[in-house]
Design an enzyme around this catalytic site. Structure first.
Site, mmCIF file in Angstrom:
data_model
loop_
_atom_site.group_PDB
_atom_site.id
_atom_site.type_symbol
_atom_site.label_atom_id
_atom_site.label_comp_id
_atom_site.label_asym_id
_atom_site.label_seq_id
_atom_site.Cartn_x
_atom_site.Cartn_y
_atom_site.Cartn_z
ATOM 1 N N ASP A 71 0.929 -24.622 -8.336
ATOM 2 C CA ASP A 71 2.047 -24.542 -9.266
ATOM 3 C C ASP A 71 3.168 -25.460 -8.798
ATOM 4 O O ASP A 71 3.254 -25.826 -7.614
ATOM 5 C CB ASP A 71 2.550 -23.104 -9.401
ATOM 6 N N GLU A 133 3.306 -19.790 -6.187
ATOM 7 C CA GLU A 133 3.949 -19.792 -4.868
ATOM 8 C C GLU A 133 5.448 -19.986 -5.015
ATOM 9 O O GLU A 133 6.239 -19.401 -4.266
ATOM 10 C CB GLU A 133 3.349 -20.906 -4.005
#
Length: 382
Positions: A71, A133
């Site tokens: 991400d 994350e």
């Protein structure tokens, strides 16, 4: 595919934190399958976001995890010269959202797959890719929970967060919470007829400020960090519509960063206790992950220094999923390409040399594990 070509492909996926990532996971799974490498796709509770775990080499032998998140933060900042999700090479700077944080490391790992697959590894390399994350390591706990079913107990984990390819031994843990207050609106001239939501927040605000002062004055010290103690802050606060209206809603976000040995969420217990004591308040844990602390003489530290060719770094200020792997019994270290100072900014970049150096590090690990059987070192830390 070259490391630069792989990075270009990864950046093109708009895998912004908090959004679906199935298309990117499918791309990586299909790429690995083209080299006869199977992937386990581990869903999170959101249902539209996934982790991926793949093994090159024997699954029943202890090996090493290469961990990264796929991400990225949003790319809404002004200052981008062109589409942030289209990689550009400008004088050997590879520019794009996630180029350094941290699709660069992921690209270095994935572009190494053809050579790793041909090495006949005697100890495995595991590829662990996680989601969200950037929202506080929300995805990787679901992957870590499945590790016992996915592989033999790993000897170590290298998290490729940008560190200048220098192995990092320690970082603080972090917890973040949001507290919401509900009140009753009314005219400010009659506070007796309403309930002020901002006032309801005050005990929690005070609890966090008091704990921050307590940690600074008398909390545990770890000289590896600056500052050497745990910290707390009130980072966001909002509420109210106008000065002459009793606010009916207010909320605040709190953060704690804890030195190793302390639970960061425990530092926020004073604020959470105020929530329990008030019917007007409700709390939500936004993020929580433990600190990382690896001894300098641990075999993984020596291995990472040898593979990277860089000296060990005692500590960094940012956090990673390494603390979560370590808490699950997997020795962990941070070592990835590029400079963290370029992350979360317009024109984010990694250099061609940094990307290639990371790929070379991964391949050195592969050749080391392929040679393990000949030296009688299979099944233990190298």
């Amino acid at each position: 595919m070259s490391a630069e070509g792989m990075l270009s492909a990864l950046v093109a996926f708009r895998s912004v934190v908090g959004t679906r990532n199935g298309a990117l996971i499918d791309y990586i799974r299909d790429y690995l399958a083209s080299y006869d490498i199977a992937s386990a796709v581990i869903s999170g509770p959101e249902g539209d976001r996934f982790n991926l775990f793949a093994t090159i080499g024997p699954k029943n032998v202890p090996g090493y995890i290469l961990s990264g998140h796929i991400d990225v933060v949003p790319a809404n900042e002004t200052g981008w010269a062109s589409d942030p999700f289209r990689l550009r090479n400008v004088e050997d700077r590879l520019i794009g959202r996630g180029a350094v944080d941290m699709k660069g490391f992921v690209a270095a790992v994935l572009s190494s797959v053809p050579e790793l697959a041909a090495l006949e590894l005697q100890q495995p390399i595991h590829i662990a890719l996680s989601y969200d994350e950037e929202a506080g390591c929300r995805g990787v706990p679901h992957l870590i929970e499945k590790l016992p079913t996915l592989c033999a107990p790993p000897l170590g984990c290298i998290v490729g967060e940008p560190s200048g390819l220098k192995p990092v031994l320690r970082h603080k843990g972090k917890a973040a919470i949001r507290i919401k207050a509900e009140g009753v609106a009314g005219h400010s001239s009659r506070p007796d007829l309403g309930q002020n939501a901002i006032h309801a927040l005050l005990p929690a605000l005070k609890a966090v400020a008091d704990e921050a002062a307590n940690q600074e004055k008398s909390g545990p010290r770890d000289p590896h960090f600056a500052p050497p103690y745990s910290t707390l802050q009130i980072g966001v606060i909002s509420g109210g519509e106008a000065l002459n209206i009793i606010p009916s809603h207010a909320e605040a976000e709190f953060e704690a960063r804890a030195v190793p040995g302390l639970d960061p969420l425990a530092l926020l217990q004073g604020a959470l206790a105020e929530v329990e004591a008030s019917e007007a308040l409700a709390a939500e844990v936004i993020a929580s992950y433990p600190a990382l602390s690896l001894d300098e003489d641990h075999p993984l530290a020596g291995l990472a220094a040898e593979l990277s060719g860089q000296a060990l770094v005692e500590a960094v200020s940012y956090g990673t999923e390494a603390g979560l792997f370590q808490a699950a019994g997997v020795p962990s270290i941070v070592c990835g390409p590029g400079d963290i100072s370029r992350a979360h900014k317009p024109e984010e970049y990694i250099t061609v040399d940094e990307l290639n150096d990371a790929q070379a590090m991964v391949l050195r690990l592969g050749r080391r594990l392929a040679a393990g059987a000949a030296s009688g070192e299979t099944g233990r830390a190298l």
